[in-house]
Design an enzyme around this catalytic site. Structure first.
Site, PDB file in Angstrom:
ATOM      1  N   ASP A 163      51.034  43.996  35.074  1.00  0.00           N
ATOM      2  CA  ASP A 163      50.190  43.385  33.973  1.00  0.00           C
ATOM      3  C   ASP A 163      48.517  43.850  35.062  1.00  0.00           C
ATOM      4  O   ASP A 163      48.837  43.053  35.968  1.00  0.00           O
ATOM      5  CB  ASP A 163      50.312  42.902  33.360  1.00  0.00           C
ATOM      6  CG  ASP A 163      51.201  42.542  31.883  1.00  0.00           C
ATOM      7  OD1 ASP A 163      51.880  43.759  31.552  1.00  0.00           O
ATOM      8  OD2 ASP A 163      51.670  41.267  31.897  1.00  0.00           O
ATOM      9  N   ASP A 211      51.875  48.189  27.175  1.00  0.00           N
ATOM     10  CA  ASP A 211      51.795  47.260  25.904  1.00  0.00           C
ATOM     11  C   ASP A 211      50.220  47.809  24.571  1.00  0.00           C
ATOM     12  O   ASP A 211      50.446  47.118  23.697  1.00  0.00           O
ATOM     13  CB  ASP A 211      50.979  45.628  26.392  1.00  0.00           C
ATOM     14  CG  ASP A 211      51.730  45.237  27.611  1.00  0.00           C
ATOM     15  OD1 ASP A 211      53.105  45.275  27.061  1.00  0.00           O
ATOM     16  OD2 ASP A 211      51.331  44.186  28.445  1.00  0.00           O
TER      17      ASP A 211
END
Length: 178
Positions: free
Chosen positions: A131, A158
């Site tokens: 991330d 995401d």
């Protein structure tokens, strides 16, 4: 070109673009940043490299292998449902949403299945999701405590999942045409 062919091309193109961009950004961040390193682009947008071992927000509910297998099964079902929807002439907006959700889920599966082995820290199915997108929109101090509005760190996969789901929820009458 028939509607089925057009939606098939749209679905494949979206999935390919999202997966390519997601994996390219993840590999670039992993090879260019140290873990927890941050690059400030603006006051409200930063690249901040973390590795997520769980699901959303790093929550770990059960063994990582079970989570990865669940993700693979869910992605397979989404792929099947996308193909089924294309064959039954679902609307283009719905196909776009399903393609975003599928591509996002698949991007995170690639991390879990391969990255642990590729980067030498875990066996197959135990990799961590990379991330890096961080949007601390508003920060303030109150009573000696520091607060940040919108502190999750996430990735393009995401984002694709979230956008696909939000479009379905917000524009459901257009998405689910008769």
């Amino acid at each position: 070109m028939t509607e089925i062919q057009k939606n098939s091309v749209i679905a494949a193109t979206i999935a390919l673009i999202v997966l390519t961009a997601d994996q390219a950004l993840k590999l670039w961040v992993h090879s260019s940043f140290y873990l927890n390193e941050e690059y400030v682009i603006t006051d409200w947008f930063r690249l901040h490299y973390i590795e997520n071992d769980g699901i959303a927000f790093g929550i770990t509910l059960f063994d990582k292998r079970i989570l990865t297998i669940f993700r693979i099964i869910a992605s397979g079902l989404i792929a099947w449902y996308t193909i089924h929807s294309i064959r039954h002439n679902a609307g283009t907006l719905f196909i776009i949403c399903l393609s975003l959700i599928f591509a996002g889920a698949t991007g995170n599966i690639i991390d879990c299945v391969f990255y642990g082995v590729q980067f030498g820290y875990a066996p197959v199915f135990y990799g961590r999701v990379i991330d890096m997108l961080y949007f601390p929109l508003v920060e303030w101090n109150m009573g000696g405590e520091h607060y940040i509005f919108f502190s999750p760190i996430f990735n393009l996969a995401d984002s694709a999942i979230t956008i696909g789901v939000f479009i379905i929820l917000i524009f459901n009458k257009k998405v689910f045409k008769e």
